[in-house]
Design an enzyme around this catalytic site. Structure first.
Site, PDB file in Angstrom:
ATOM      1  N   TYR A 117      -9.521  15.769  83.722  1.00  0.00           N
ATOM      2  CA  TYR A 117     -10.864  14.810  83.991  1.00  0.00           C
ATOM      3  C   TYR A 117     -10.743  13.899  85.227  1.00  0.00           C
ATOM      4  O   TYR A 117     -11.802  13.559  85.434  1.00  0.00           O
ATOM      5  CB  TYR A 117     -10.890  14.151  82.686  1.00  0.00           C
ATOM      6  N   TRP A 172     -14.240  13.080  78.862  1.00  0.00           N
ATOM      7  CA  TRP A 172     -14.745  14.113  79.820  1.00  0.00           C
ATOM      8  C   TRP A 172     -15.866  13.871  80.412  1.00  0.00           C
ATOM      9  O   TRP A 172     -17.085  13.236  79.672  1.00  0.00           O
ATOM     10  CB  TRP A 172     -14.981  15.589  79.011  1.00  0.00           C
ATOM     11  N   ASP A 184      -9.206  10.092  73.782  1.00  0.00           N
ATOM     12  CA  ASP A 184      -9.138  11.512  74.146  1.00  0.00           C
ATOM     13  C   ASP A 184      -9.169  11.634  75.433  1.00  0.00           C
ATOM     14  O   ASP A 184     -10.508  11.474  76.032  1.00  0.00           O
ATOM     15  CB  ASP A 184      -9.609  12.430  73.080  1.00  0.00           C
TER      16      ASP A 184
END
Length: 98
Positions: A49, A20, A44
């Site tokens: 994003y 992120w 992840d």
């Protein structure tokens, strides 16, 4: 490193590297490559994003075997429902190069 066992028996690493706010592209690629080099095996991300291409390039350039990495992504709210979720899934796979 500790793993958790999911309901279907698949093991997921307890700690993952989150992507992120990891932009621009060259910063994201370097960060993910460095995370993998440091031992992270869970990467992840999420379509929202807007860095899945960069994450995918980093994974590809890491030369890790695909089966040695656990990659997660998430579907954004505007892609809910069976068909839209499938579309989002395949788009993420394509962008990630998986």
């Amino acid at each position: 490193m500790k793993n958790f066992t999911l309901y279907n028996g698949v093991q997921i690493p307890a700690i993952g590297y989150g992507t992120w706010r990891t932009r621009p592209a060259e910063v994201c690629e370097k960060a993910v490559q460095d995370a993998i080099a440091c031992g992270y095996t869970h990467i992840d991300g999420a379509a929202v994003y807007k860095n899945e291409d960069s994450v995918g390039n980093a994974i590809k350039n890491s030369h890790m075997k695909r089966e040695d990495l656990f990659v997660t992504s998430k579907v954004w709210n505007d892609m809910r429902g069976y068909e839209k979720t499938k579309e989002a899934f395949y788009t993420s796979l394509e962008k990630l190069g998986l």
